[in-house]
Design an enzyme around this catalytic site. Structure first.
Site, PDB file in Angstrom:
ATOM      1  N   ASN A 225       2.130  -5.227  -3.267  1.00  0.00           N
ATOM      2  CA  ASN A 225       0.573  -5.521  -2.964  1.00  0.00           C
ATOM      3  C   ASN A 225      -0.033  -4.379  -2.434  1.00  0.00           C
ATOM      4  O   ASN A 225       0.334  -3.540  -1.938  1.00  0.00           O
ATOM      5  CB  ASN A 225       0.691  -6.667  -1.513  1.00  0.00           C
ATOM      6  CG  ASN A 225      -0.801  -7.081  -1.187  1.00  0.00           C
ATOM      7  OD1 ASN A 225      -1.048  -7.834  -1.886  1.00  0.00           O
ATOM      8  ND2 ASN A 225      -1.207  -6.864   0.051  1.00  0.00           N
TER       9      ASN A 225
ATOM     10  N   ASP B  44     -12.378 -10.320  -0.496  1.00  0.00           N
ATOM     11  CA  ASP B  44     -13.516 -10.373   0.114  1.00  0.00           C
ATOM     12  C   ASP B  44     -14.566  -9.475  -0.603  1.00  0.00           C
ATOM     13  O   ASP B  44     -14.247  -8.671  -0.996  1.00  0.00           O
ATOM     14  CB  ASP B  44     -13.421 -10.286   1.634  1.00  0.00           C
ATOM     15  CG  ASP B  44     -12.819  -9.164   2.248  1.00  0.00           C
ATOM     16  OD1 ASP B  44     -12.786  -7.966   1.442  1.00  0.00           O
ATOM     17  OD2 ASP B  44     -12.354  -8.894   3.356  1.00  0.00           O
TER      18      ASP B  44
ATOM     19  N   GLU C 136       0.926  -1.380   0.054  1.00  0.00           N
ATOM     20  CA  GLU C 136       0.112  -0.051  -0.040  1.00  0.00           C
ATOM     21  C   GLU C 136       0.708   1.265  -0.023  1.00  0.00           C
ATOM     22  O   GLU C 136       0.569   2.206   0.830  1.00  0.00           O
ATOM     23  CB  GLU C 136      -1.039   0.100   1.143  1.00  0.00           C
ATOM     24  CG  GLU C 136      -1.802  -1.246   1.153  1.00  0.00           C
ATOM     25  CD  GLU C 136      -2.815  -1.396   2.415  1.00  0.00           C
ATOM     26  OE1 GLU C 136      -2.883  -0.518   3.247  1.00  0.00           O
ATOM     27  OE2 GLU C 136      -3.512  -2.268   2.326  1.00  0.00           O
TER      28      GLU C 136
ATOM     29  N   HIS D  15     -10.495  -6.100  -1.918  1.00  0.00           N
ATOM     30  CA  HIS D  15     -11.516  -6.035  -0.997  1.00  0.00           C
ATOM     31  C   HIS D  15     -12.541  -5.084  -1.788  1.00  0.00           C
ATOM     32  O   HIS D  15     -12.710  -3.873  -2.045  1.00  0.00           O
ATOM     33  CB  HIS D  15     -10.909  -4.943   0.044  1.00  0.00           C
ATOM     34  CG  HIS D  15      -9.707  -5.565   0.973  1.00  0.00           C
ATOM     35  ND1 HIS D  15     -10.204  -6.899   1.477  1.00  0.00           N
ATOM     36  CD2 HIS D  15      -8.503  -5.567   0.925  1.00  0.00           C
ATOM     37  CE1 HIS D  15      -9.026  -7.188   2.347  1.00  0.00           C
ATOM     38  NE2 HIS D  15      -8.047  -6.407   1.878  1.00  0.00           N
TER      39      HIS D  15
ATOM     40  N   GLU E  75      -6.345 -10.699  -1.031  1.00  0.00           N
ATOM     41  CA  GLU E  75      -7.116 -10.215   0.318  1.00  0.00           C
ATOM     42  C   GLU E  75      -8.502 -10.539  -0.333  1.00  0.00           C
ATOM     43  O   GLU E  75      -9.280  -9.366   0.190  1.00  0.00           O
ATOM     44  CB  GLU E  75      -6.538  -9.074   0.569  1.00  0.00           C
ATOM     45  CG  GLU E  75      -4.977  -8.884   0.882  1.00  0.00           C
ATOM     46  CD  GLU E  75      -4.792  -7.798   1.661  1.00  0.00           C
ATOM     47  OE1 GLU E  75      -5.564  -7.039   2.574  1.00  0.00           O
ATOM     48  OE2 GLU E  75      -3.257  -7.463   1.736  1.00  0.00           O
TER      49      GLU E  75
HETATM   50  O1  G3I Z   1      -3.341  -7.767  18.712  1.00  0.00           O
HETATM   51  C1  G3I Z   1      -3.951  -6.549  19.393  1.00  0.00           C
HETATM   52  C2  G3I Z   1      -4.593  -6.979  20.732  1.00  0.00           C
HETATM   53  O2  G3I Z   1      -3.440  -7.286  21.614  1.00  0.00           O
HETATM   54  C3  G3I Z   1      -5.577  -5.890  21.337  1.00  0.00           C
HETATM   55  O3  G3I Z   1      -5.916  -6.141  22.666  1.00  0.00           O
HETATM   56  C4  G3I Z   1      -6.625  -5.378  20.470  1.00  0.00           C
HETATM   57  C5  G3I Z   1      -7.303  -4.397  20.620  1.00  0.00           C
HETATM   58  O4  G3I Z   1      -8.034  -3.739  19.569  1.00  0.00           O
HETATM   59  O5  G3I Z   1      -5.948  -5.132  18.880  1.00  0.00           O
HETATM   60  C6  G3I Z   1      -5.147  -6.228  18.410  1.00  0.00           C
HETATM   61  O6  G3I Z   1      -4.696  -6.002  17.378  1.00  0.00           O
HETATM   62  C7  G3I Z   1      -5.647  -5.601  16.177  1.00  0.00           C
HETATM   63  C8  G3I Z   1      -5.095  -6.710  14.995  1.00  0.00           C
HETATM   64  O7  G3I Z   1      -6.012  -6.527  13.770  1.00  0.00           O
HETATM   65  C9  G3I Z   1      -4.986  -8.188  15.525  1.00  0.00           C
HETATM   66  O8  G3I Z   1      -6.379  -8.520  15.824  1.00  0.00           O
HETATM   67  C10 G3I Z   1      -5.770  -4.312  15.867  1.00  0.00           C
HETATM   68  O9  G3I Z   1      -6.231  -3.428  16.798  1.00  0.00           O
HETATM   69  C11 G3I Z   1      -6.305  -4.274  14.554  1.00  0.00           C
HETATM   70  O10 G3I Z   1      -6.232  -2.737  14.062  1.00  0.00           O
HETATM   71  C12 G3I Z   1      -5.998  -5.245  13.426  1.00  0.00           C
HETATM   72  O11 G3I Z   1      -6.569  -4.959  12.317  1.00  0.00           O
HETATM   73  C13 G3I Z   1      -6.079  -5.795  10.957  1.00  0.00           C
HETATM   74  C14 G3I Z   1      -5.633  -4.270  10.024  1.00  0.00           C
HETATM   75  O12 G3I Z   1      -5.292  -5.306   9.173  1.00  0.00           O
HETATM   76  C15 G3I Z   1      -4.510  -3.747  10.539  1.00  0.00           C
HETATM   77  O13 G3I Z   1      -3.290  -4.340  11.022  1.00  0.00           O
HETATM   78  C16 G3I Z   1      -7.115  -6.570  10.692  1.00  0.00           C
HETATM   79  O14 G3I Z   1      -7.125  -7.539  11.513  1.00  0.00           O
HETATM   80  C17 G3I Z   1      -6.485  -7.090   9.363  1.00  0.00           C
HETATM   81  O15 G3I Z   1      -7.643  -7.940   8.717  1.00  0.00           O
HETATM   82  C18 G3I Z   1      -6.211  -6.038   8.428  1.00  0.00           C
HETATM   83  O16 G3I Z   1      -5.924  -6.453   7.080  1.00  0.00           O
HETATM   84  C19 G3I Z   1      -5.419  -5.608   6.038  1.00  0.00           C
HETATM   85  C20 G3I Z   1      -4.138  -6.095   5.496  1.00  0.00           C
HETATM   86  O17 G3I Z   1      -3.123  -6.168   6.390  1.00  0.00           O
HETATM   87  C21 G3I Z   1      -3.659  -5.142   4.394  1.00  0.00           C
HETATM   88  N1  G3I Z   1      -4.705  -4.726   3.453  1.00  0.00           N
HETATM   89  C22 G3I Z   1      -6.004  -4.341   3.942  1.00  0.00           C
HETATM   90  C23 G3I Z   1      -6.496  -5.094   5.134  1.00  0.00           C
HETATM   91  C24 G3I Z   1      -7.656  -5.040   5.772  1.00  0.00           C
HETATM   92  O18 G3I Z   1      -7.582  -3.747   6.162  1.00  0.00           O
END
Ligand code: G3I
Length: 357
Positions: A210, A280, A156, A246, A278
């Site tokens: 990506n 969906d 990105e 997405h 990715e």
């Molecule tokens: O691990 C922490 C946890 O310790 C904490 O208690 C909790 C509280 O909110 O947060 C947890 O982290 C979260 C993480 O996912 C793991 O679950 C983050 O808040 C949350 O922001 C994070 O979201 C992910 C996001 O990327 C940001 O990294 C999504 O699951 C994931 O599906 C999303 O994936 C992205 C790709 O990497 C790149 N392209 C877009 C895609 C969708 O946004």
């Protein structure tokens, strides 16, 4: 018009039970993985290690897919949350699961402006950031060498701007120009540096750029294409492009589908692999009509990938609605994946399967 091939029945892959001596073969019982393998295609899902203790989750992931990627557990903030010392426990659990189920593992992602650890700061100098990023890429790629077949090296890195024939611009990030690793104002030079570090750490892994909103021919995919053309011309180690996908059912127009096909073809003509990384398809409700529209689009994309020889991976972002990122990030939306929240196969699942039979 749907690009979906008709459901022809026919024989199944390895584990299928066809048999039968009449003229109407029973419906295939083959998995997505078995059907994908007939076409040398990988079918993958983003996965999360704590969910592996959910037996339905583990059973479907391990049987329906022949590839997985870490939805979060290989990101910089996941492997090094509090200090430069990297911990790969979560990601290692995914790799072990994949190996036990004869699945390939895709790495996601080494350089991203999100999920940067809090100990990394824009007040660090460019020299410090250069060292931090080189060490991160080197440590992680080295750790997974021989286990991860492909990496999203940079994720990105372009803005959603540009218009007409003016391509999108490089995103301002801590790695590029805020303050960056030493290539501020030099466009994609910092991306090139990241690819060179990754190749040095594992000469055999395939290296991908990506991004989202690059599925069709548009100013953002034009910018990625210009970079890809430049990199391939100069033998910068770029092996492929990850197209995130997405999307939602409004994407399903003949113009968009034709544009995806043409876009894939121009990157393929550079000799690059194409991964759908990715996918969906978010819905605003769980009606039959929405499920069917979603299924149609899933099938069309499965067919487009099948028909492009350089399209090697069809990967969804998760596989069950139970754990999709969509409801948390796009309130009011969800139901985006081929399995519902109770692990039942949705029409989307059948569409993908049919496209590959
Ligand atoms: O691990 C922490 C946890 O310790 C904490 O208690 C909790 C509280 O909110 O947060 C947890 O982290 C979260 C993480 O996912 C793991 O679950 C983050 O808040 C949350 O922001 C994070 O979201 C992910 C996001 O990327 C940001 O990294 C999504 O699951 C994931 O599906 C999303 O994936 C992205 C790709 O990497 C790149 N392209 C877009 C895609 C969708 O946004």
């Amino acid at each position: 018009m749907s690009l979906l091939a008709g459901c022809g029945g026919g024989s199944t892959g390895g584990g299928g039970t066809t048999g039968g001596g009449n003229n109407n073969p029973p419906p295939s019982t083959a998995t997505l993985a078995q059907n994908a393998a007939k076409h040398s295609l990988k079918v993958g899902a983003a996965a999360v290690s704590p969910y592996l203790s959910d037996t339905s989750y583990a059973s479907i992931l391990g049987s329906e897919f022949n590839e997985l990627t870490a939805e979060n557990e290989m990101k910089f903030a996941s492997v090094a949350p509090t200090s430069p010392t990297e911990n790969y426990a979560g990601a290692d659990a995914l790799v072990s699961f994949a190996q036990a189920h004869q699945m390939s593992v895709r790495g996601h992602t080494l350089v991203w402006h999100q999920q940067v650890p809090s100990w990394v700061s824009p007040s660090d100098t460019t020299a410090q950031l250069n060292t931090i990023l080189q060490n991160h890429i080197t440590d992680e790629v080295t750790h997974f060498a021989g286990k991860v077949y492909a990496w999203d090296v940079v994720n990105e890195a372009f803005n959603d701007d540009g218009s007409g024939s003016t391509p999108a611009t490089v995103r301002s990030t801590i790695w590029y120009d805020n303050p960056g690793i030493g290539f501020a104002g030099m466009g994609t030079a910092y991306i090139e540096q990241a690819f060179n570090w990754a190749r040095a750490a594992d000469p055999t892994a395939k290296l991908f750029y990506n991004d989202y909103n690059i599925e069709t021919e548009n100013p953002k995919s034009d910018a990625v294409y210009a970079m890809a053309q430049d990199f391939t011309n100069r033998s910068v180690p770029l092996d492929g492009i990850g197209f995130q996908f997405h999307i939602n059912p409004s994407f399903d127009t003949p113009a968009n589908l034709a544009s995806v096909t043409a876009n894939f073809q121009r990157f393929a003509a550079l000799g690059l692999d194409i991964h759908i990384t990715e996918l969906d398809i978010a819905l605003a409700d769980s009606s039959t009509a929405s499920f069917n529209a979603q299924a149609k689009l899933y099938g069309e994309l499965a067919t487009i990938c099948l028909q492009q020889p350089k399209c090697k991976l069809f990967q969804t972002w998760g596989f069950t609605d139970k754990y999709s990122w969509i409801p948390q990030f796009i309130p009011g939306h969800g139901w985006a994946l081929p399995f519902d929240a109770n692990y039942q196969k949705k029409p989307a699942y059948t569409s993908i399967l049919n496209a590959w039979q």
